[in-house]
Scaffold this motif. Structure first.
Motif, mmCIF file in Angstrom:
data_model
loop_
_atom_site.group_PDB
_atom_site.id
_atom_site.type_symbol
_atom_site.label_atom_id
_atom_site.label_comp_id
_atom_site.label_asym_id
_atom_site.label_seq_id
_atom_site.Cartn_x
_atom_site.Cartn_y
_atom_site.Cartn_z
ATOM 1 N N THR A 181 0.818 -1.217 0.000
ATOM 2 C CA THR A 181 0.000 0.000 0.000
ATOM 3 C C THR A 181 0.849 1.264 0.000
ATOM 4 O OG1 THR A 181 -1.827 -1.138 1.111
ATOM 5 C CG2 THR A 181 -1.788 1.258 1.305
ATOM 6 N N ARG A 182 2.064 1.167 0.494
ATOM 7 C CA ARG A 182 2.891 2.370 0.634
ATOM 8 C C ARG A 182 3.063 3.148 -0.675
ATOM 9 N NH1 ARG A 182 8.622 3.373 3.794
ATOM 10 N NH2 ARG A 182 9.023 5.429 2.886
ATOM 11 N N PRO A 183 3.412 2.511 -1.826
ATOM 12 C CA PRO A 183 3.569 3.299 -3.052
ATOM 13 C C PRO A 183 2.296 4.031 -3.463
ATOM 14 C CG PRO A 183 4.552 1.126 -3.306
ATOM 15 C CD PRO A 183 3.759 1.090 -2.037
ATOM 16 N N VAL A 184 1.141 3.444 -3.167
ATOM 17 C CA VAL A 184 -0.131 4.106 -3.480
ATOM 18 C C VAL A 184 -0.304 5.337 -2.599
ATOM 19 C CG1 VAL A 184 -2.641 3.858 -3.452
ATOM 20 C CG2 VAL A 184 -1.215 1.972 -4.269
ATOM 21 N N LEU A 185 0.007 5.200 -1.308
ATOM 22 C CA LEU A 185 -0.099 6.349 -0.401
ATOM 23 C C LEU A 185 0.908 7.427 -0.772
ATOM 24 C CD1 LEU A 185 -0.661 4.760 3.130
ATOM 25 C CD2 LEU A 185 -2.327 5.370 1.369
ATOM 26 N N GLU A 186 2.100 7.016 -1.181
ATOM 27 C CA GLU A 186 3.098 7.995 -1.601
ATOM 28 C C GLU A 186 2.605 8.781 -2.809
ATOM 29 O OE1 GLU A 186 7.315 6.032 -0.155
ATOM 30 O OE2 GLU A 186 6.536 5.516 -2.147
ATOM 31 N N TYR A 187 1.946 8.095 -3.736
ATOM 32 C CA TYR A 187 1.418 8.773 -4.921
ATOM 33 C C TYR A 187 0.276 9.707 -4.540
ATOM 34 C CZ TYR A 187 -1.225 9.590 -9.175
ATOM 35 O OH TYR A 187 -1.922 10.198 -10.189
ATOM 36 N N ARG A 188 -0.615 9.244 -3.664
ATOM 37 C CA ARG A 188 -1.809 10.024 -3.346
ATOM 38 C C ARG A 188 -1.574 11.095 -2.291
ATOM 39 N NH1 ARG A 188 -7.129 6.061 -3.776
ATOM 40 N NH2 ARG A 188 -7.539 6.755 -5.899
ATOM 41 N N LEU A 189 -0.737 10.807 -1.303
ATOM 42 C CA LEU A 189 -0.560 11.717 -0.175
ATOM 43 C C LEU A 189 0.761 12.474 -0.207
ATOM 44 C CD1 LEU A 189 -1.878 9.410 2.711
ATOM 45 C CD2 LEU A 189 -3.185 10.917 1.198
ATOM 46 N N GLY A 190 1.723 11.983 -1.018
ATOM 47 C CA GLY A 190 3.022 12.633 -1.108
ATOM 48 C C GLY A 190 4.115 11.812 -0.453
ATOM 49 N N THR A 191 5.300 11.884 -1.014
ATOM 50 C CA THR A 191 6.414 11.064 -0.529
ATOM 51 C C THR A 191 7.056 11.636 0.735
ATOM 52 O OG1 THR A 191 7.925 12.261 -2.004
ATOM 53 C CG2 THR A 191 6.962 10.202 -2.830
ATOM 54 N N VAL A 194 -5.518 5.459 -14.592
ATOM 55 C CA VAL A 194 -5.274 4.036 -14.315
ATOM 56 C C VAL A 194 -3.784 3.733 -14.375
ATOM 57 C CG1 VAL A 194 -5.726 1.669 -15.088
ATOM 58 C CG2 VAL A 194 -7.554 3.397 -15.192
ATOM 59 N N ALA A 195 -3.118 4.306 -15.363
ATOM 60 C CA ALA A 195 -1.674 4.071 -15.522
ATOM 61 C C ALA A 195 -0.897 4.525 -14.293
ATOM 62 C CB ALA A 195 -1.161 4.783 -16.766
ATOM 63 N N ASN A 196 -1.301 5.654 -13.711
ATOM 64 C CA ASN A 196 -0.620 6.155 -12.514
ATOM 65 C C ASN A 196 -0.731 5.165 -11.358
ATOM 66 O OD1 ASN A 196 0.190 8.521 -13.761
ATOM 67 N ND2 ASN A 196 -1.622 9.662 -13.113
ATOM 68 N N MET A 197 -1.916 4.576 -11.192
ATOM 69 C CA MET A 197 -2.098 3.568 -10.146
ATOM 70 C C MET A 197 -1.330 2.288 -10.477
ATOM 71 S SD MET A 197 -3.611 4.804 -7.677
ATOM 72 C CE MET A 197 -4.378 6.387 -7.380
ATOM 73 N N ASN A 198 -1.323 1.932 -11.766
ATOM 74 C CA ASN A 198 -0.553 0.759 -12.183
ATOM 75 C C ASN A 198 0.919 0.914 -11.793
ATOM 76 O OD1 ASN A 198 -2.832 -0.340 -13.312
ATOM 77 N ND2 ASN A 198 -2.223 0.029 -15.439
ATOM 78 N N LYS A 199 1.461 2.102 -12.055
ATOM 79 C CA LYS A 199 2.876 2.341 -11.764
ATOM 80 C C LYS A 199 3.154 2.253 -10.264
ATOM 81 C CE LYS A 199 3.455 5.197 -15.891
ATOM 82 N NZ LYS A 199 3.561 6.579 -16.427
ATOM 83 N N ALA A 200 2.220 2.750 -9.442
ATOM 84 C CA ALA A 200 2.393 2.656 -7.995
ATOM 85 C C ALA A 200 2.377 1.203 -7.544
ATOM 86 C CB ALA A 200 1.290 3.444 -7.286
ATOM 87 N N ILE A 201 1.457 0.434 -8.091
ATOM 88 C CA ILE A 201 1.358 -0.984 -7.735
ATOM 89 C C ILE A 201 2.587 -1.744 -8.214
ATOM 90 C CG2 ILE A 201 0.062 -3.100 -8.262
ATOM 91 C CD1 ILE A 201 -2.469 -1.327 -8.200
ATOM 92 N N GLU A 202 3.068 -1.400 -9.399
ATOM 93 C CA GLU A 202 4.271 -2.057 -9.919
ATOM 94 C C GLU A 202 5.493 -1.728 -9.070
ATOM 95 O OE1 GLU A 202 3.040 -2.354 -14.661
ATOM 96 O OE2 GLU A 202 3.831 -0.472 -13.848
#
Length: 339
Positions: free
Chosen positions: A53-63, A197-205
């Motif tokens: 979940t961390r990469p998703v939170l980093e994308y959505r909330l900031g690193t 969708v691509a942005n979320m894909n990249k976070a999950i990857e």
């Protein structure tokens, strides 16, 4: 037992551990069940979540936030409270939060589904004294087809479209649903996705999850390449030029709400498939009973109906008002992008 969990105006609070679970206001210590915006909000000083979940939170909330991660089954003590994360099966990285203190066990499920979709992990029933459950689809009318059956129907629709040189456009939430559709349609056709969708894909990857091959919509110069193929966009794009400019498109919404007759017609699309990342009525009942909980707290969804039914079955249940909602309604993207 009730003192292990308190339902406050800020969110679900563990007073012994001095932390909140999925708070809807900024707090000092937030334990996050998953990355959807109604459960993971900006402004807390410290976040604890699953590794995926961390990469998703980093994308959505900031690193620049203070993130701490755990694997499923790993144990951590927070001010004397034993905390562990366990698979919820909702989306990649989604977790139930198990709390144990002086022999009392409580589980906060977040959002969950009980069938393995091949990408989100397998829901793990946990024995506890108190269980906090969602009820997004807590009505008897909501009973999903199996994963295999629903994707057979989706693949048949794609084949039908291909006979008429149509592009199959799927409307799905960018985090969770979109990746599930990609996985279910791997090898059926080329997959094109909107940048959201691509942005979320990249976070999950970045979390180490391998996804099927895909192309990003706005990077495709010749849109004829999409004809007869699969395109995945978000609900915010319905009626926009993004969809209108896809060659010879047929549009389908993938959502549990498509279970109700008339939903497809109301959305003015060509098809609807009841694909949900939440448990259906049977899944909710099965999950609650499996916990053997003495007390069940029913949150967002049809909590009145579901709590009443549980009480009729001899399970002590209470409705709890929260600010969690339907993440599909909360989806927002820049509608002018890719048009």
């Amino acid at each position: 037992m009730d003192k292990l969990l308190q339902f406050t105006k800020t969110g679900i609070y563990c007073p012994q551990g001095k932390f909140y679970i999925d708070p809807w206001q900024p707090v000092d210590y937030a334990v996050i069940t998953h990355g959807h915006s109604d459960h993971a909000r900006y402004g807390s000083k410290h976040y604890l979540c699953h590794t995926f979940t961390r990469p998703v939170l980093e994308y959505r909330l900031g690193t620049d936030n203070d993130f701490e991660t755990m694997h499923y089954g790993e144990t951590r003590y927070i001010n004397g409270v034993r905390v562990s994360l366990h698979p919820a099966g909702h989306i990649v990285g989604s977790a139930q939060v198990r709390l144990e203190y002086k022999g009392c066990v409580a589980v906060v499920s977040g959002d969950y589904k009980t069938e393995n979709d091949g990408i989100s992990g397998v829901f793990e029933p946990l024995k506890c004294h108190a269980f906090v459950t969602e009820s997004t689809f807590g009505l008897p009318i909501y009973n999903w087809l199996s994963q295999e059956e629903i994707f057979d129907k989706i693949k048949q629709w794609i084949l039908f479209n291909q006979q008429y040189n149509k592009t199959s456009i799927f409307v799905a939430y960018s985090l969770g649903k979109a990746q599930r559709i990609m996985k279910g349609l791997e090898g059926v056709a080329d997959i094109f996705v909107h940048s959201a969708v691509a942005n979320m894909n990249k976070a999950i990857e970045r979390a180490g999850i391998e996804l099927p091959a895909y192309k990003i919509l706005h990077e495709v110069e010749d849109r004829q390449q999409m004809q007869n193929q699969v395109v995945i966009v978000t609900s915010a794009l319905l009626g926009t030029n993004v969809i209108k400019r896809i060659p010879n498109g047929a549009t389908a919404i993938c959502s549990g709400w498509m279970q109700v007759r008339g939903s497809r017609r109301w959305q003015a699309v060509d098809a609807g498939f009841a694909v949900s990342d939440h448990a259906d009525w049977g899944g909710l009942l099965q999950s609650v009973k499996a916990t053997e909980a003495e007390t069940v707290y029913v949150t967002h969804g049809f909590q009145s109906t579901f709590a009443k039914y549980l009480n009729e079955q001899g399970i002590q249940a209470y409705e709890v008002a929260t600010q969690y909602g339907n993440e599909e309604v909360d989806e927002t993207v820049n509608k002018t992008e890719d048009n």
